[in-house]
Motif scaffolding. Structure first.
Motif, PDB file in Angstrom:
ATOM      1  N   GLY A  27       0.939  -0.900  -0.097  1.00 43.34           N
ATOM      2  CA  GLY A  27      -0.203  -0.127  -0.320  1.00 43.34           C
ATOM      3  C   GLY A  27       0.708   1.185  -0.243  1.00 43.34           C
ATOM      4  O   GLY A  27       0.412   2.330  -0.763  1.00 43.34           O
ATOM      5  N   PHE A  28       1.567   1.386   1.147  1.00 50.87           N
ATOM      6  CA  PHE A  28       2.900   2.665   1.104  1.00 50.87           C
ATOM      7  C   PHE A  28       4.224   1.595   2.071  1.00 50.87           C
ATOM      8  O   PHE A  28       4.207   1.263   2.629  1.00 50.87           O
ATOM      9  N   GLN A  29       5.230   2.653   1.373  1.00 53.08           N
ATOM     10  CA  GLN A  29       6.158   2.079   2.229  1.00 53.08           C
ATOM     11  C   GLN A  29       7.049   3.194   3.250  1.00 53.08           C
ATOM     12  O   GLN A  29       7.401   4.260   2.732  1.00 53.08           O
ATOM     13  N   SER A  30       7.030   3.364   4.428  1.00 47.11           N
ATOM     14  CA  SER A  30       8.298   4.111   5.153  1.00 47.11           C
ATOM     15  C   SER A  30       7.455   5.511   4.862  1.00 47.11           C
ATOM     16  O   SER A  30       8.686   6.013   4.429  1.00 47.11           O
ATOM     17  N   VAL A  31       5.954   5.815   5.873  1.00 49.56           N
ATOM     18  CA  VAL A  31       6.150   6.785   5.650  1.00 49.56           C
ATOM     19  C   VAL A  31       6.380   7.230   7.179  1.00 49.56           C
ATOM     20  O   VAL A  31       5.797   7.236   8.588  1.00 49.56           O
ATOM     21  N   SER A  32       6.940   8.732   6.981  1.00 58.01           N
ATOM     22  CA  SER A  32       7.373   9.408   7.939  1.00 58.01           C
ATOM     23  C   SER A  32       7.225  10.971   8.744  1.00 58.01           C
ATOM     24  O   SER A  32       7.318  11.700   7.375  1.00 58.01           O
ATOM     25  N   PHE A  33       5.885  11.795   8.993  1.00 56.78           N
ATOM     26  CA  PHE A  33       6.104  13.484   9.454  1.00 56.78           C
ATOM     27  C   PHE A  33       5.934  13.857  10.968  1.00 56.78           C
ATOM     28  O   PHE A  33       4.974  12.456  11.642  1.00 56.78           O
ATOM     29  N   THR A  34       5.837  14.805  10.896  1.00 57.58           N
ATOM     30  CA  THR A  34       5.251  15.025  12.185  1.00 57.58           C
ATOM     31  C   THR A  34       4.743  16.513  11.669  1.00 57.58           C
ATOM     32  O   THR A  34       4.267  17.092  11.003  1.00 57.58           O
ATOM     33  N   LEU A  35       2.917  16.497  12.996  1.00 56.88           N
ATOM     34  CA  LEU A  35       1.681  17.351  12.204  1.00 56.88           C
ATOM     35  C   LEU A  35       1.807  18.195  13.820  1.00 56.88           C
ATOM     36  O   LEU A  35       1.773  18.174  14.973  1.00 56.88           O
ATOM     37  N   LYS A  36       1.696  19.389  13.074  1.00 54.03           N
ATOM     38  CA  LYS A  36       1.762  20.290  14.946  1.00 54.03           C
ATOM     39  C   LYS A  36       0.562  21.021  14.721  1.00 54.03           C
ATOM     40  O   LYS A  36      -0.505  21.095  13.880  1.00 54.03           O
ATOM     41  N   ARG A  37      -0.271  21.484  16.254  1.00 53.16           N
ATOM     42  CA  ARG A  37      -1.316  21.697  15.940  1.00 53.16           C
ATOM     43  C   ARG A  37      -1.357  23.218  14.942  1.00 53.16           C
ATOM     44  O   ARG A  37      -1.045  24.037  14.965  1.00 53.16           O
ATOM     45  N   GLY A  38      -2.933  23.196  14.684  1.00 49.91           N
ATOM     46  CA  GLY A  38      -3.787  24.077  13.118  1.00 49.91           C
ATOM     47  C   GLY A  38      -2.340  24.371  12.406  1.00 49.91           C
ATOM     48  O   GLY A  38      -2.537  24.643  11.168  1.00 49.91           O
ATOM     49  N   GLU A  39      -1.756  23.022  11.378  1.00 51.00           N
ATOM     50  CA  GLU A  39      -1.259  22.899  11.008  1.00 51.00           C
ATOM     51  C   GLU A  39      -1.531  22.312   9.890  1.00 51.00           C
ATOM     52  O   GLU A  39      -2.533  21.127  10.308  1.00 51.00           O
ATOM     53  N   PHE A  40      -1.457  21.965   8.733  1.00 50.13           N
ATOM     54  CA  PHE A  40      -2.698  21.526   7.082  1.00 50.13           C
ATOM     55  C   PHE A  40      -0.860  20.754   6.493  1.00 50.13           C
ATOM     56  O   PHE A  40      -0.622  21.155   6.311  1.00 50.13           O
ATOM     57  N   LEU A  41      -1.196  19.155   6.496  1.00 48.96           N
ATOM     58  CA  LEU A  41      -0.786  18.690   6.282  1.00 48.96           C
ATOM     59  C   LEU A  41      -0.881  17.890   4.719  1.00 48.96           C
ATOM     60  O   LEU A  41      -3.044  17.409   4.745  1.00 48.96           O
ATOM     61  N   PHE A 220      -4.490  25.161   0.874  1.00 42.74           N
ATOM     62  CA  PHE A 220      -4.251  25.096   2.428  1.00 42.74           C
ATOM     63  C   PHE A 220      -2.900  24.657   3.134  1.00 42.74           C
ATOM     64  O   PHE A 220      -2.665  25.107   4.090  1.00 42.74           O
ATOM     65  N   ALA A 221      -2.224  24.176   2.192  1.00 46.79           N
ATOM     66  CA  ALA A 221      -1.051  23.120   3.302  1.00 46.79           C
ATOM     67  C   ALA A 221       0.096  23.758   3.318  1.00 46.79           C
ATOM     68  O   ALA A 221       0.390  24.545   2.571  1.00 46.79           O
ATOM     69  N   ASP A 222       0.350  23.836   4.511  1.00 46.19           N
ATOM     70  CA  ASP A 222       1.393  23.961   5.257  1.00 46.19           C
ATOM     71  C   ASP A 222       3.257  23.439   5.155  1.00 46.19           C
ATOM     72  O   ASP A 222       4.092  23.904   4.160  1.00 46.19           O
ATOM     73  N   LYS A 223       2.928  21.941   4.876  1.00 50.89           N
ATOM     74  CA  LYS A 223       3.741  21.239   3.946  1.00 50.89           C
ATOM     75  C   LYS A 223       3.254  20.280   3.339  1.00 50.89           C
ATOM     76  O   LYS A 223       1.772  19.724   3.381  1.00 50.89           O
ATOM     77  N   ILE A 224       3.458  19.144   2.575  1.00 59.85           N
ATOM     78  CA  ILE A 224       2.815  18.231   1.948  1.00 59.85           C
ATOM     79  C   ILE A 224       3.682  16.934   1.507  1.00 59.85           C
ATOM     80  O   ILE A 224       5.272  17.344   1.487  1.00 59.85           O
ATOM     81  N   VAL A 235       8.787  15.350   2.063  1.00 58.57           N
ATOM     82  CA  VAL A 235       7.896  15.961   2.751  1.00 58.57           C
ATOM     83  C   VAL A 235       8.511  17.419   2.504  1.00 58.57           C
ATOM     84  O   VAL A 235       9.411  17.731   3.044  1.00 58.57           O
ATOM     85  N   TYR A 236       7.718  18.017   2.044  1.00 58.51           N
ATOM     86  CA  TYR A 236       8.571  19.543   1.565  1.00 58.51           C
ATOM     87  C   TYR A 236       7.257  20.982   2.411  1.00 58.51           C
ATOM     88  O   TYR A 236       6.569  21.267   1.642  1.00 58.51           O
ATOM     89  N   GLU A 237       7.925  21.972   2.528  1.00 58.75           N
ATOM     90  CA  GLU A 237       7.205  23.258   2.925  1.00 58.75           C
ATOM     91  C   GLU A 237       6.123  24.043   1.593  1.00 58.75           C
ATOM     92  O   GLU A 237       7.123  23.988   0.072  1.00 58.75           O
ATOM     93  N   ASN A 238       5.403  23.785   2.078  1.00 66.09           N
ATOM     94  CA  ASN A 238       4.903  24.885   0.811  1.00 66.09           C
ATOM     95  C   ASN A 238       5.286  26.117   1.206  1.00 66.09           C
ATOM     96  O   ASN A 238       4.884  26.659   2.244  1.00 66.09           O
TER      97      ASN A 238
END
Length: 242
Positions: A27-41, A220-224, A235-238
């Motif tokens: 389905g997918f492999q090795s996904v890692s990220f951090t989401l902050k409060r009020g942030e849109f990924l 809307f996305a802060d990060k994609i 993951v990169y910053e928008n």
């Protein structure tokens, strides 16, 4: 971790096809990220890259194969959504996590107003206050008053989806999961829904979303998070979110 709402660590999902001699599909492999409060990924990637599967693993519609999904809800201890008890997942869905899927499955003989009201009642909101908020949200999403007491099974596809969205947004969740919520909506309805999501973002809701329209995603996305094979996931910053 005071400002973090979600940590996904080396998450992986494989599907076993029991009717095809236990063949495994990634389905997918090795996904890692951090989401902050009020942030849109935002989640981007080719068809079949695992975007919807990732959303479903976080919501626990799917069980992940390995990895961690650490949720940090306000007022509660952190919890690994990948391994916690079903009872805890259900409680978090009621109180902390909102989810909008691509499709709405109408509950027989239950009015659209009652469906949206129930989201708030499950949070412990008084029934009268819950109904008032539900009416306001349905109106904001362009559902006519005359349909409030109707059963969504009789609605158009776009109306059903707006009820689906209203049910998730009305409770102002800490974490909002969006799986192509606007794909079946017309231009006016899409704009209205996006404005409501943006208002929640300003109030501090954190969101993870798959959008069919790349322009909507980038608005809307802060990060994609770009999905692909294991080497391509990043993951990169928008630069220009709203």
């Amino acid at each position: 971790m005071e400002n973090v709402v979600l940590e996904v660590k080396d998450l992986r999902k494989k599907f076993t096809l029991h009717l095809l001699e236990e063949k495994e599909i990634v389905g997918f492999q090795s996904v890692s990220f951090t989401l902050k409060r009020g942030e849109f990924l935002g989640i981007a990637g080719k068809s079949g890259s695992g975007k919807s599967s990732l959303i479903k693993c976080i919501y626990r519609t799917y069980l992940s194969t390995s990895g961690k999904i650490i949720f940090y809800p306000n007022g509660r201890n952190s919890v690994d959504l990948a391994t916690c008890l079903d009872e805890e997942i259900i409680d978090l869905r009621y109180r902390k996590i909102g989810h909008v899927s691509q499709f709405f499955y109408a509950i027989p003989r239950v009015s659209c107003l009652d469906i949206v009201t129930q989201s708030l009642v499950q949070q412990g909101v008084n029934i009268d206050e819950a109904k008032k908020s539900a009416k306001n949200m349905l109106s904001c999403l362009l559902i006519p008053d005359k349909l409030f007491d109707a059963h969504p099974s009789t609605f158009s596809g776009g109306e059903k989806q707006r009820v689906n969205i209203a049910r998730a947004l009305v409770k102002e969740p800490e974490l909002l999961l969006l799986d192509e919520p606007t794909a079946s909506l017309d231009k006016v309805s899409r704009g209205t829904v996006l404005e409501e999501i943006f208002e929640l973002k300003k109030k501090g809701t954190s969101a993870i979303g798959v959008f069919h329209d790349e322009k909507e995603l980038r608005s809307f996305a802060d990060k994609i998070l770009v999905m692909g094979n294991e080497r391509e996931i990043k993951v990169y910053e928008n630069d220009n979110p709203r």
